[in-house]
Design an enzyme around this catalytic site. Structure first.
Site, PDB file in Angstrom:
ATOM      1  CB  SER A  67      -0.957   0.021   1.191  1.00  0.00           C
ATOM      2  OG  SER A  67      -0.259   0.239   2.403  1.00  0.00           O
ATOM      3  CE  LYS A 104      -2.808   2.208   5.007  1.00  0.00           C
ATOM      4  NZ  LYS A 104      -2.414   1.401   3.896  1.00  0.00           N
TER       5      LYS A 104
END
Length: 147
Positions: A67, A104
Site C-alpha cells: 500500500s 500510512k
C-alpha cells in the site's frame, strides 16, 4: 488494512560498532608526488548517529504489503519510527486504527484528516470519529537491494 501488517522490533542499536567507509579528500598545496593512499582517509559511518535522533523514543518496523510503494516503502523495508516527532500533514505515520496497525501518510482528503496510501485498492481512512492511536512518525526507510 488487508495486505498490510507489521513486525515490531524494540529499539536496539543498528550496529554495535560504526561501519567503516572511505572519504575522498582533495588535497591542494602539496608539492612532489604524494602517495595515492593519502587521498583516502578512513572514517566511520554510524547509522545510529545518522538515523536515530531520539534513541529512547525510537523503534523499528518491518513493512509488509504494497500500500505504500508509491512513497518508497516496499515489502521487507526497515522503517525507523520516532515517537518524539509531532505529526504534521505529509508525514508517514505508524498508527493503530480501529485495532489494526498501519503505516500510512497523514493527509487532508476532501478537507478532513485521513491516513492515506498510494495503492488504489486502499482508500483514504478518515480519522474523525475513529479510534486511532499514533505510535510514531517514520523518520527513515532502509531498503535493501540485495537480500
Amino acid at each position: 488494512m488487508p495486505g498490510q501488517s507489521f513486525h515490531f522490533t524494540p529499539a536496539l542499536p543498528l550496529s554495535a560498532q560504526p561501519l567503516p567507509y572511505l572519504t575522498f579528500l582533495g588535497r591542494a598545496g602539496f608539492s612532489g608526488f604524494p602517495s595515492p593512499a593519502q587521498d583516502y582517509e578512513p572514517c566511520t559511518l554510524d547509522l545510529n548517529i545518522r538515523l536515530v535522533k531520539n534513541p529512547t523514543q525510537t523503534f523499528y518496523v518491518t513493512a509488509t504489503g504494497n500500500s505504500m510503494e508509491g512513497w518508497g516503502i516496499f515489502e521487507g523495508d526497515l522503517l525507523i519510527v520516532d515517537r518524539g516527532i509531532e505529526p504534521r500533514l505529509g508525514h508517514i505515520l505508524v498508527a493503530m486504527l480501529e485495532g489494526e496497525a498501519l503505516i500510512k501518510r497523514y493527509a487532508l482528503y476532501q478537507g478532513t484528516p485521513h491516513l492515506c496510501s498510494t495503492h488504489p485498492h486502499y482508500p483514504p481512512l478518515p480519522l474523525e470519529g475513529s479510534d486511532c492511536q499514533l505510535w510514531g512518525v517514520v523518520r527513515a526507510v532502509i531498503h535493501e537491494y540485495v537480500r
